[in-house]
Scaffold this motif. Structure first.
Motif, PDB file in Angstrom:
ATOM      1  N   GLN A  98      42.790  49.065  34.570  1.00 31.92           N
ATOM      2  CA  GLN A  98      42.312  50.309  33.988  1.00 31.92           C
ATOM      3  C   GLN A  98      42.816  50.476  32.565  1.00 31.92           C
ATOM      4  N   LYS A  99      44.067  50.111  32.340  1.00 33.92           N
ATOM      5  CA  LYS A  99      44.626  50.261  30.996  1.00 33.92           C
ATOM      6  C   LYS A  99      44.022  49.281  30.004  1.00 33.92           C
ATOM      7  N   SER A 100      43.397  48.230  30.510  1.00 31.78           N
ATOM      8  CA  SER A 100      42.725  47.300  29.610  1.00 31.78           C
ATOM      9  C   SER A 100      41.320  47.758  29.273  1.00 31.78           C
ATOM     10  N   ASN A 101      40.993  48.977  29.681  1.00 31.10           N
ATOM     11  CA  ASN A 101      39.627  49.485  29.499  1.00 31.10           C
ATOM     12  C   ASN A 101      38.598  48.563  30.141  1.00 31.10           C
ATOM     13  N   GLN A 102      39.024  47.977  31.265  1.00 31.35           N
ATOM     14  CA  GLN A 102      38.148  47.117  32.062  1.00 31.35           C
ATOM     15  C   GLN A 102      37.665  45.905  31.282  1.00 31.35           C
ATOM     16  N   THR A 103      38.433  45.487  30.284  1.00 26.12           N
ATOM     17  CA  THR A 103      38.078  44.270  29.553  1.00 26.12           C
ATOM     18  C   THR A 103      38.738  43.041  30.149  1.00 26.12           C
ATOM     19  N   MET A 104      39.639  43.259  31.096  1.00 24.49           N
ATOM     20  CA  MET A 104      40.306  42.118  31.714  1.00 24.49           C
ATOM     21  C   MET A 104      39.308  41.332  32.551  1.00 24.49           C
ATOM     22  N   PRO A 105      39.244  39.994  32.395  1.00 24.11           N
ATOM     23  CA  PRO A 105      38.340  39.214  33.257  1.00 24.11           C
ATOM     24  C   PRO A 105      38.726  39.403  34.714  1.00 24.11           C
ATOM     25  N   THR A 106      37.768  39.790  35.518  1.00 19.21           N
ATOM     26  CA  THR A 106      38.088  40.098  36.911  1.00 19.21           C
ATOM     27  C   THR A 106      38.538  38.861  37.685  1.00 19.21           C
ATOM     28  N   GLU A 107      38.169  37.669  37.165  1.00 21.13           N
ATOM     29  CA  GLU A 107      38.651  36.459  37.851  1.00 21.13           C
ATOM     30  C   GLU A 107      40.163  36.321  37.761  1.00 21.13           C
ATOM     31  N   ILE A 108      40.778  37.042  36.825  1.00 19.63           N
ATOM     32  CA  ILE A 108      42.213  36.893  36.593  1.00 19.63           C
ATOM     33  C   ILE A 108      43.033  37.783  37.516  1.00 19.63           C
ATOM     34  N   ILE A 109      42.413  38.781  38.079  1.00 19.72           N
ATOM     35  CA  ILE A 109      43.167  39.774  38.844  1.00 19.72           C
ATOM     36  C   ILE A 109      43.947  39.126  39.981  1.00 19.72           C
ATOM     37  N   MET A 110      43.287  38.334  40.774  1.00 24.27           N
ATOM     38  CA  MET A 110      43.974  37.711  41.910  1.00 24.27           C
ATOM     39  C   MET A 110      45.043  36.713  41.466  1.00 24.27           C
ATOM     40  N   PRO A 111      44.733  35.762  40.585  1.00 20.71           N
ATOM     41  CA  PRO A 111      45.782  34.819  40.163  1.00 20.71           C
ATOM     42  C   PRO A 111      46.990  35.511  39.534  1.00 20.71           C
ATOM     43  N   ALA A 112      46.733  36.497  38.662  1.00 27.16           N
ATOM     44  CA  ALA A 112      47.858  37.197  38.037  1.00 27.16           C
ATOM     45  C   ALA A 112      48.632  37.981  39.084  1.00 27.16           C
ATOM     46  N   GLY A 113      47.923  38.561  40.039  1.00 25.16           N
ATOM     47  CA  GLY A 113      48.593  39.294  41.109  1.00 25.16           C
ATOM     48  C   GLY A 113      49.489  38.382  41.926  1.00 25.16           C
ATOM     49  N   VAL A 114      49.018  37.187  42.236  1.00 24.40           N
ATOM     50  CA  VAL A 114      49.840  36.250  43.001  1.00 24.40           C
ATOM     51  C   VAL A 114      51.085  35.868  42.209  1.00 24.40           C
ATOM     52  N   TYR A 115      50.905  35.643  40.910  1.00 21.89           N
ATOM     53  CA  TYR A 115      52.068  35.282  40.086  1.00 21.89           C
ATOM     54  C   TYR A 115      53.089  36.402  40.068  1.00 21.89           C
ATOM     55  N   LEU A 116      52.614  37.624  39.852  1.00 25.09           N
ATOM     56  CA  LEU A 116      53.540  38.761  39.779  1.00 25.09           C
ATOM     57  C   LEU A 116      54.163  39.038  41.145  1.00 25.09           C
ATOM     58  N   LEU A 117      53.431  38.739  42.190  1.00 21.11           N
ATOM     59  CA  LEU A 117      53.992  38.865  43.533  1.00 21.11           C
ATOM     60  C   LEU A 117      55.168  37.914  43.688  1.00 21.11           C
ATOM     61  N   GLY A 118      54.961  36.676  43.261  1.00 19.68           N
ATOM     62  CA  GLY A 118      56.046  35.701  43.310  1.00 19.68           C
ATOM     63  C   GLY A 118      57.217  36.116  42.436  1.00 19.68           C
ATOM     64  N   SER A 119      56.890  36.671  41.260  1.00 26.18           N
ATOM     65  CA  SER A 119      57.946  37.087  40.339  1.00 26.18           C
ATOM     66  C   SER A 119      58.785  38.210  40.939  1.00 26.18           C
ATOM     67  N   GLY A 120      58.114  39.193  41.538  1.00 26.58           N
ATOM     68  CA  GLY A 120      58.829  40.292  42.161  1.00 26.58           C
ATOM     69  C   GLY A 120      59.679  39.838  43.330  1.00 26.58           C
TER      70      GLY A 120
END
Lengths: 334, 150
Positions: free
Chosen positions: B75-97
């Motif tokens: 939402q903060k990216s004004n929906q410019t973030m490629p939606t294909e990235i949401i899952m991969p980035a989420g998995v990475y941040l999950l691992g990071s957390g």
């Protein structure tokens, strides 16, 4: 350019936090801040981002699921989580997306949103090559021996291998997944996808999931072929570098060989130099010699041995060496 | 996929980095950097910790927290973030957390917890994006089973 606005949340005191509480419903006569009731601030990130994201590309999201499908499958297999395993099996495809939906330059073509570009991927190209190969092997499948046997070869190929051109490849999935916005009605995205997967879509199916489920072995074979195509293309791109590296290695080897040869030649030259011997005249008498009258001897190396000859013997030997002799003697020298 | 994958948070991050296609790597890095700043910045770090430590299933809390983070970033990216990235980035941040929690708690996070957290994240993201979960799993299950014909 990706612009991100990071949240700026500040809570200084609990009173401040309470002032930011979520308001209760309007006109409730028995509840609300007037009665001292306050809720805590919506601290959880889930609450901060609540609501449905409109305008999301479902196809894009599913493409992202494909990227993590292999990991989901791996975690599911490791922990016995069947749901993750199914996600991995259903979305990551045989062999993963490394080659299946990737162009030779490494670009990911999302089949859920860019199906019309599937032919650009290694897998799409592999399917097309396979179809052309089958056609060339059997000859023109519209005629010839195949049709004489009453077999519609084209129909077989079209059924076994989907058309990679245009949206026909993933008609059910792509047509059902708009690039922008989501359809929340009953005929929405996943209804159509589920129907396509079950082979009950309008027009007979032929969707991506249907093809994947019905032809797993073929999919695996084509995926393997796609890997080979991708590796071949990668090698072709790298060929100039390989050739340059090989030429450089060969030049280095030649230089080394030359140095070795030169060193060997030097060693041989050293061995070939004649030995210089300083002969000492054992017959020279120092004490009884009248200066200018004593006859000296000449040291000569004959057959590897040092011999001391008088001056007359030395002159005779030299004359004999200079005169030609033997069968090749043709008279006085020219 | 690494043959010796043992389900640790660090390996999860390594695998997802290796899985991201070339044309999405730049966006992936930017989203992960932004997510990391949110997770560990002074203003929002306590918020993340509270989410992860609240009562209930730890895996559920972690997964939903990361899902919320991804929604926030989107939402903060004004929906410019490629939606294909949401899952991969989420998995990475999950691992990071999870890796952070391991270091703080000095306890290993079991792979089963990571798996449940990943599933919770997927479920929450689908819900937030308006994807009907039962329909999705039905389609995936049929594809995985491969037991249907035209």
């Amino acid at each position: 350019m990706l612009a991100l606005e990071l949240p700026n949340i500040e809570y200084t005191t609990i009173t401040q936090a309470r002032r930011l509480s979520v308001e209760l419903p309007y006109a409730d006569p028995f509840r609300g801040c007037m009665y001292g009731q306050k809720n805590g601030p919506a601290l959880a990130l889930v609450g901060a981002a609540s609501g449905i994201a409109t305008g999301i590309s479902v196809g894009g999201f599913l493409g992202g699921m494909m990227i993590v499908g292999g990991i989901a499958s791996g975690l599911g297999a490791l922990t016995g989580n069947e749901t993750l395993s199914k996600i991995g099996m259903g979305l990551s495809l045989a062999g993963g997306i490394g080659s299946a939906f990737t162009t030779p330059t490494g670009e990911f073509i999302n089949p859920f949103s860019e199906g019309n570009r599937f032919g650009e991927t290694a897998l799409g190209g592999g399917i097309e090559k396979m179809k052309n190969g089958v056609k060339s092997f059997f000859g023109d499948v519209t005629g010839g021996p195949v049709s004489q046997m009453g077999i519609d070869g084209n129909a077989i190929l079209d059924t076994a291998l989907p058309d990679v051109s245009g949206p026909a490849m993933t008609q059910s999935m792509i047509d059902a997944v708009p690039k922008t916005g989501i359809d929340l009605s009953q005929s929405g995205v996943l209804d159509k996808a589920a129907d396509a997967a079950a082979g009950t879509a309008q027009g007979g199916g032929g969707g991506l999931l249907s093809f994947m489920g019905s032809n797993k072995d073929l999919w695996g074979m084509v995926s393997g072929a796609a890997d080979g195509v991708l590796q071949y293309q990668d090698n072709q791109i790298r060929k100039p570098y390989y050739d340059a590296a090989a030429a450089s290695a060969e030049a280095n080897a030649n230089a080394t060989n030359l140095q070795t040869e030169q060193l060997r030649q030097r060693m041989e030259n050293v061995k070939a130099q004649p030995e210089v011997q300083l002969g000492v005249n054992p017959n020279a008498s120092v004490h009884g010699r009248t200066p200018g009258t004593a006859e000296g001897r000449v040291a000569v190396v004959l057959d590897g041995q040092v011999k001391y000859l008088s001056q007359a013997e030395y002159e005779t030997m030299r004359q004999q060496q200079q005169q030609p002799s033997g069968l090749l003697n043709t008279g006085s020298p020219a | 996929m690494n043959e010796n994958f043992n389900g640790s948070p660090q390996e999860l991050m390594d695998e997802i980095v290796a899985s991201v296609p070339k044309n999405l790597q730049e966006a992936f890095v930017r989203v992960v950097e932004a997510g990391t700043r949110v997770m560990y910045s002074e203003q929002t770090h306590d918020m993340m910790l509270e989410q992860m430590n609240k009562e209930g299933d730890a895996a559920q809390n972690i997964g939903e927290g990361i899902a919320g983070l991804m929604m926030l970033l989107y939402q903060k990216s004004n929906q410019t973030m490629p939606t294909e990235i949401i899952m991969p980035a989420g998995v990475y941040l999950l691992g990071s957390g999870a890796d952070f929690l391991e270091k703080v708690l000095k306890e290993k996070i079991p792979p089963a917890v990571l798996a449940d957290a990943l599933q919770a994240m997927i479920d929450m993201l689908m819900e937030k994006f308006g994807i009907q979960k039962d329909r999705f799993y039905s389609a995936v299950e049929k594809a995985a089973a491969g037991g249907y014909k035209e």
